[in-house]
Design a protein around this motif. Structure first.
Motif, PDB file in Angstrom:
ATOM      1  N   VAL A   1      25.424  52.158  39.324  1.00  0.00           N
ATOM      2  CA  VAL A   1      26.062  51.286  38.318  1.00  0.00           C
ATOM      3  C   VAL A   1      27.375  51.878  37.821  1.00  0.00           C
ATOM      4  O   VAL A   1      28.417  51.221  37.854  1.00  0.00           O
ATOM      5  CB  VAL A   1      25.098  51.017  37.129  1.00  0.00           C
ATOM      6  CG1 VAL A   1      25.790  50.199  36.049  1.00  0.00           C
ATOM      7  CG2 VAL A   1      23.836  50.312  37.603  1.00  0.00           C
TER       8      VAL A   1
ATOM      9  N   SER B   1      26.143  48.374  27.494  1.00  0.00           N
ATOM     10  CA  SER B   1      25.039  47.467  27.854  1.00  0.00           C
ATOM     11  C   SER B   1      24.697  47.569  29.352  1.00  0.00           C
ATOM     12  O   SER B   1      23.557  47.309  29.735  1.00  0.00           O
ATOM     13  CB  SER B   1      25.392  46.022  27.493  1.00  0.00           C
ATOM     14  OG  SER B   1      26.543  45.604  28.169  1.00  0.00           O
ATOM     15  N   LEU B   2      25.664  47.963  30.197  1.00  0.00           N
ATOM     16  CA  LEU B   2      25.349  48.104  31.631  1.00  0.00           C
ATOM     17  C   LEU B   2      24.375  49.263  31.853  1.00  0.00           C
ATOM     18  O   LEU B   2      23.411  49.150  32.610  1.00  0.00           O
ATOM     19  CB  LEU B   2      26.624  48.344  32.455  1.00  0.00           C
ATOM     20  CG  LEU B   2      27.632  47.202  32.561  1.00  0.00           C
ATOM     21  CD1 LEU B   2      28.704  47.535  33.588  1.00  0.00           C
ATOM     22  CD2 LEU B   2      26.962  45.895  32.943  1.00  0.00           C
TER      23      LEU B   2
ATOM     24  N   PHE C   1      39.088  42.457  37.359  1.00  0.00           N
ATOM     25  CA  PHE C   1      37.701  42.904  37.221  1.00  0.00           C
ATOM     26  C   PHE C   1      37.148  42.450  35.884  1.00  0.00           C
ATOM     27  O   PHE C   1      37.777  42.619  34.860  1.00  0.00           O
ATOM     28  CB  PHE C   1      37.718  44.432  37.263  1.00  0.00           C
ATOM     29  CG  PHE C   1      36.519  45.004  37.915  1.00  0.00           C
ATOM     30  CD1 PHE C   1      35.571  45.628  37.158  1.00  0.00           C
ATOM     31  CD2 PHE C   1      36.383  44.926  39.282  1.00  0.00           C
ATOM     32  CE1 PHE C   1      34.470  46.166  37.754  1.00  0.00           C
ATOM     33  CE2 PHE C   1      35.273  45.473  39.894  1.00  0.00           C
ATOM     34  CZ  PHE C   1      34.303  46.094  39.132  1.00  0.00           C
ATOM     35  N   ASP C   2      35.980  41.851  35.897  1.00  0.00           N
ATOM     36  CA  ASP C   2      35.452  41.292  34.659  1.00  0.00           C
ATOM     37  C   ASP C   2      34.050  41.844  34.424  1.00  0.00           C
ATOM     38  O   ASP C   2      33.181  41.683  35.242  1.00  0.00           O
ATOM     39  CB  ASP C   2      35.416  39.760  34.814  1.00  0.00           C
ATOM     40  CG  ASP C   2      34.879  39.073  33.595  1.00  0.00           C
ATOM     41  OD1 ASP C   2      34.789  39.730  32.552  1.00  0.00           O
ATOM     42  OD2 ASP C   2      34.550  37.880  33.709  1.00  0.00           O
ATOM     43  N   TYR C   3      33.873  42.507  33.298  1.00  0.00           N
ATOM     44  CA  TYR C   3      32.536  42.976  32.969  1.00  0.00           C
ATOM     45  C   TYR C   3      31.721  41.825  32.416  1.00  0.00           C
ATOM     46  O   TYR C   3      31.619  41.626  31.229  1.00  0.00           O
ATOM     47  CB  TYR C   3      32.598  44.135  31.964  1.00  0.00           C
ATOM     48  CG  TYR C   3      33.078  45.392  32.600  1.00  0.00           C
ATOM     49  CD1 TYR C   3      32.285  46.061  33.511  1.00  0.00           C
ATOM     50  CD2 TYR C   3      34.342  45.901  32.324  1.00  0.00           C
ATOM     51  CE1 TYR C   3      32.724  47.222  34.126  1.00  0.00           C
ATOM     52  CE2 TYR C   3      34.786  47.061  32.935  1.00  0.00           C
ATOM     53  CZ  TYR C   3      33.972  47.701  33.822  1.00  0.00           C
ATOM     54  OH  TYR C   3      34.408  48.836  34.418  1.00  0.00           O
ATOM     55  N   ALA C   4      31.231  41.007  33.320  1.00  0.00           N
ATOM     56  CA  ALA C   4      30.539  39.792  32.899  1.00  0.00           C
ATOM     57  C   ALA C   4      29.112  40.087  32.462  1.00  0.00           C
ATOM     58  O   ALA C   4      28.463  40.884  33.024  1.00  0.00           O
ATOM     59  CB  ALA C   4      30.500  38.819  34.050  1.00  0.00           C
TER      60      ALA C   4
ATOM     61  N   ALA D   1      21.054  48.207  30.346  1.00  0.00           N
ATOM     62  CA  ALA D   1      20.365  47.224  31.197  1.00  0.00           C
ATOM     63  C   ALA D   1      19.674  47.937  32.352  1.00  0.00           C
ATOM     64  O   ALA D   1      18.519  47.644  32.677  1.00  0.00           O
ATOM     65  CB  ALA D   1      21.362  46.189  31.713  1.00  0.00           C
TER      66      ALA D   1
ATOM     67  N   ASN E   1      31.539  51.044  39.333  1.00  0.00           N
ATOM     68  CA  ASN E   1      32.316  50.246  38.385  1.00  0.00           C
ATOM     69  C   ASN E   1      33.487  51.011  37.774  1.00  0.00           C
ATOM     70  O   ASN E   1      34.116  50.518  36.833  1.00  0.00           O
ATOM     71  CB  ASN E   1      31.398  49.700  37.287  1.00  0.00           C
ATOM     72  CG  ASN E   1      30.535  48.571  37.808  1.00  0.00           C
ATOM     73  OD1 ASN E   1      31.024  47.641  38.437  1.00  0.00           O
ATOM     74  ND2 ASN E   1      29.243  48.669  37.605  1.00  0.00           N
TER      75      ASN E   1
ATOM     76  N   PRO F   1      30.956  49.101  29.649  1.00  0.00           N
ATOM     77  CA  PRO F   1      30.152  48.718  28.478  1.00  0.00           C
ATOM     78  C   PRO F   1      28.800  49.430  28.477  1.00  0.00           C
ATOM     79  O   PRO F   1      28.161  49.555  29.531  1.00  0.00           O
ATOM     80  CB  PRO F   1      29.965  47.217  28.655  1.00  0.00           C
ATOM     81  CG  PRO F   1      31.015  46.782  29.598  1.00  0.00           C
ATOM     82  CD  PRO F   1      31.291  47.941  30.497  1.00  0.00           C
TER      83      PRO F   1
END
Lengths: 226, 248
Positions: free
Chosen positions: A138, A119-120, A223-226, A123, A142, A117
């Protein structure tokens, strides 16, 4: 077993290892550009990278052989600057192998990058981290399943390469004779026992690599991109 | 900016004072998230000025545009954007400019995350993720804290608890806080002022009690195509934050 058997397998492993290492270094910047940047003729670049997947290996091998000739610019440059002729040499089959295996590395890496994502990355930027720090701390951690897939697919594809290698490198023991060519050569000489030994080794390596990819990716599926 | 109905203009001009908690309120597609992204440096406006204290973050005339790394912001994303490869502790530590384990420990205690420090984001509940995201946004000690609908995906009971935590943190650390919210009760609970946006245009900025006490007027305004002016009470406090971005 005769030393030539091991020599051929070692050369096959050496070619696949070097191709994979070089493609990992080349593949990341290429995949990064394709995943995140917009530029003129991007679709053409993507098509060119994917060409080895649809093009007969002999076609690529033929053009590589022509390019290696000192009568043409690239071959002339190599001879004048490095005093090297790439045709029928290990370096020659390595370069051809890198080009031929490009999509097997770039596509999984590109998919992996696109799956992360945005957003990672954003962020990380708002937390003051540079693009390089974001990439290594990051992005790369991932997309390990994509990296594993790219590495294993490239290696597995490379050890089975035949068309390009025979066109560019021929069948020179210790220099360009890899396992896939040795199989063809042994079958032609009716040495089915040796051909079977080579085939069995390639079969086992390929099945192990593919099993590893599926097993690894299944474990990472939660795996969850929380 | 790009909306579900095509391109639209976002035009906002406002001043925010030091220590203020400003909620950005408006219908979907109004430009609330885009406004936060402009302030964070993730989206470049076509023209305008963004000044934080004495620092110019963006000035289209002087061609100044600081990167997100150069702005003192903490942005809490709507999807939290926690790094899946890092534990709770590492997520917070990553935000620090200089490694300070004591500070990480204090932040985790403040947010009740100490027992979760070795867990990864996929092992956390929605409320726990929200806490980690807020703790991480604050770990770099930002001058401007921005929260993009932080409580939208959380159940009502947990939302009330977390509203108190956000308020506690704001009062303790005193950053300028901006929060996007659709929830009037939440705004009344947290905000010291509200900025109302509709169709990319700022239509009001005032104290939440003043704006929402006249809820009939607000409701009419938000649903009316006529974006007439609402009288705004200008602050007489010294200006700490001022931005006039315009983005097409």
């Amino acid at each position: 077993m005769e030393p030539e058997f091991y020599q051929t397998l070692l050369l096959t492993g050496k070619l696949a290892t070097w191709t994979t290492i070089l493609l990992l270094l080349i593949g990341f910047p290429v995949a990064y550009l394709l995943a995140y940047k917009r530029f003129f003729l991007k679709s053409l670049v993507e098509a060119l990278i994917s060409m080895p997947m649809v093009l007969p290996p002999t076609v690529l091998g033929f053009y590589m052989l022509v390019a290696y000739s000192p009568e043409y610019a690239f071959g002339h440059f190599m001879e004048q600057v490095f005093n090297r002729r790439l045709a029928f040499s290990f370096e020659g089959i390595l370069l051809a192998s890198v080009i031929f295996s490009l999509p097997f590395m770039v596509q999984p890496l590109q998919n992996g990058l696109m799956f992360i994502p945005s957003s990672l990355r954003e962020a990380s930027a708002t937390l003051g981290k540079s693009n390089l720090t974001t990439f290594f701390r990051v992005i790369v951690p991932n997309m390990i399943p994509s990296i594993v897939t790219g590495v294993a697919m490239t290696f597995a594809h490379c050890i089975g390469e035949f068309g390009v290698v025979i066109m560019v490198g021929g069948n020179m023991p210790g220099e360009t004779r890899v396992a896939s060519i040795a199989i063809y050569d042994e079958v032609q000489a009716l040495n089915y026992k040796t051909a079977n030994r080579y085939s069995l080794v390639l079969f086992i390596i390929s099945i192990l690599l593919l099993t590893m990819i599926y097993s690894f990716n299944r474990k990472k599926k939660s795996f969850d991109y929380a | 900016m790009q909306t579900s109905e095509g391109k639209a203009e976002l035009n906002v001009s406002a001043e925010i004072n030091s220590g203020e908690f400003l909620c950005i309120f408006g219908p979907s597609g109004a430009g609330k998230t885009t406004l936060l992204r402009i302030l964070a440096g993730l989206v470049k406006p076509d023209f305008g000025r963004i000044v934080f204290g004495n620092t110019v973050w963006f000035d289209s005339e002087k061609q100044i545009n600081l990167t997100p790394q150069e702005r003192s912001v903490g942005l809490m994303f709507q999807d939290y954007a926690l790094f899946p490869n890092m534990t709770v502790e590492k997520n917070i530590q990553f935000a620090q400019k200089q490694k300070d384990l004591n500070s990480v420990k204090n932040i985790m205690e403040l947010f009740g995350l100490t027992s979760l420090c070795k867990r990864k984001p996929h092992q956390l509940s929605g409320g726990q993720k929200q806490r980690v995201a807020l703790a991480r946004a604050l770990a770099s000690n930002p001058g401007l804290l921005m929260l993009d609908e932080p409580l939208s995906a959380i159940d009502r009971d947990m939302r009330l608890v977390l509203q108190d935590e956000i308020q506690k943190v704001h009062l303790l650390l005193q950053p300028v806080s901006l929060m996007v919210s659709h929830d009037v009760q939440e705004i009344l609970h947290l905000a010291t002022s509200v900025l109302v946006i509709k169709n990319g245009k700022m239509i009001a900025k005032d104290h939440p009690d003043i704006l929402f006490r006249e809820s009939a007027e607000m409701n009419q305004l938000l649903h009316s195509p006529d974006l007439g002016n609402i009288s705004s009470h200008s602050s007489e406090k010294p200006t700490f934050y001022d931005f006039i971005p315009t983005f097409k």
